[in-house]
Design an enzyme around this catalytic site. Structure first.
Site: not given
Length: 364
Positions: A125, A96-98
């Site tokens: 996220y 997961c990233c932004a």
């Protein structure tokens, strides 16, 4: 390599406590993260800031080039080792990233080149956060029964024992009063809301949920505040009030605030420092309500607290704390709670001792 896209997929991740390898920078993670996430960043805070500045000044290609330059060689290898270990430890996890953009795709590609195929959260996220917010709004619409009662009534335990109970204070890592802090630091507001959403989703998924059982809380629990959608529903909810004998309440408070907190502090810090931390914790709690007690009464109770601590240190007995706890309840906490309860008297649907309220709640 299956990637997740739908609202139901996001909810399933939260319900299952799917391990999330969050590759955002630590500063982003601290501002808000999912409950089952671990932070193994692609870039640290300084690297992220440098790439962000480069992006604004020179564009995306230059920023991408700088990112690859900063995360190269030994630094890249160290981070690869951490990601690889996390993937092997959490084979059912997800990256997961932004926003499901370049950072998680870069890490995914590097892992693939190292022989590990690992999925990522499409939407990142931000998508999970929106799912958490929406789930809380939706699930808050179910009926709510609040457990009320004066300090020491065992409200939290009663909520914890219900299959449809959600322990708001446990999630907030704070017991909601001047003496409410625990040894665990409170989460950021967003992380608290995410944890609450996940708990509500899991509780709802385990049963045919008809109603929620919650403790009668104010808007703030320590530094965290309840989501407005839930708080609004709680102001309309029925209240069951625990009315236990004063002596039983004192026994509970002695166990929770003196015996257990002393044990927890000494377990965490060792005997000497733990004792100092425990003393400071009690004094800080009393000091927090100094203005409401008035300076003279505060000084009297603080002196009695010091005497009780000396007795506890020398004999191990916590009985001396009654000298300041009893007046604190009789003069401050009990009148304050009764005043608050009077303002919502029409919401009270049941009163009884702890066991009676527990039975009534089960019958709902």
């Amino acid at each position: 390599m299956q990637e997740r896209h739908t609202e139901q997929d996001y909810r399933a991740l939260l319900i299952a406590d799917t391990p999330i390898i969050d590759v955002r920078a630590p500063i982003e993670f601290e501002q808000g993260a999912m409950p089952a996430a671990i932070n193994l960043p692609l870039m640290n805070n300084d690297e992220r800031a440098a790439v962000g500045t480069c992006y604004k000044q020179q564009g995306s290609d230059a920023a991408l080039a700088l990112g690859h330059k900063l995360v190269a060689g030994e630094i890249r290898q160290q981070r690869m080792d951490a990601w690889r270990a996390a993937c092997l430890q959490n084979p059912q996890g997800i990256l997961c990233c932004a926003r499901g953009g370049q950072r998680s795709h870069i890490v995914q590609r590097w892992l693939h080149e190292a022989g590990i195929d690992y999925p990522l959260v499409d939407g990142g996220y931000k998508a999970l956060r929106q799912t958490a917010i929406q789930a809380t709004i939706e699930l808050s619409q179910k009926p709510i029964v609040l457990i009320g009662g004066c300090t020491g009534s065992g409200k939290t335990l009663l909520v914890q024992q219900q299959p449809n109970g959600v322990d708001l204070e446990g999630l907030a890592r704070h017991r909601g009063s001047a003496f409410g802090r625990t040894l665990q630091p409170q989460l950021s507001q967003a992380s608290f809301e995410n944890l609450l959403a996940a708990e509500m989703l899991k509780t709802d998924a385990r049963q045919e949920l008809r109603l929620w059982v919650l403790e009668d809380e104010s808007r703030m629990i320590g530094s965290n505040h309840l989501p407005e959608c839930l708080r609004e529903r709680m102001t309309q909810a029925a209240i069951a009030v625990v009315e236990d004998p004063f002596e039983i309440r004192l026994e509970r408070l002695n166990e929770e605030y003196f015996l257990r907190m002393h044990h927890d502090f000494t377990h965490a810090y060792g005997d000497e420092q733990g004792w100092q931390e425990y003393c400071e914790y009690l004094h800080h709690g009393l000091s927090a309500i100094k203005r409401r007690l008035g300076l003279q009464r505060y000084n009297e109770l603080a002196a009695q607290l010091d005497t009780a601590l000396t007795t506890q240190l020398t004999t191990g007995s916590t009985d001396g704390h009654l000298a300041w706890l009893v007046p604190l309840l009789e003069e401050y906490y009990d009148p304050m709670y009764r005043y608050q309860l009077e303002k919502k008297a029409e919401k009270v649907v049941f009163r009884g001792e702890w066991a009676e309220v527990a039975e009534w709640v089960k019958a709902q």
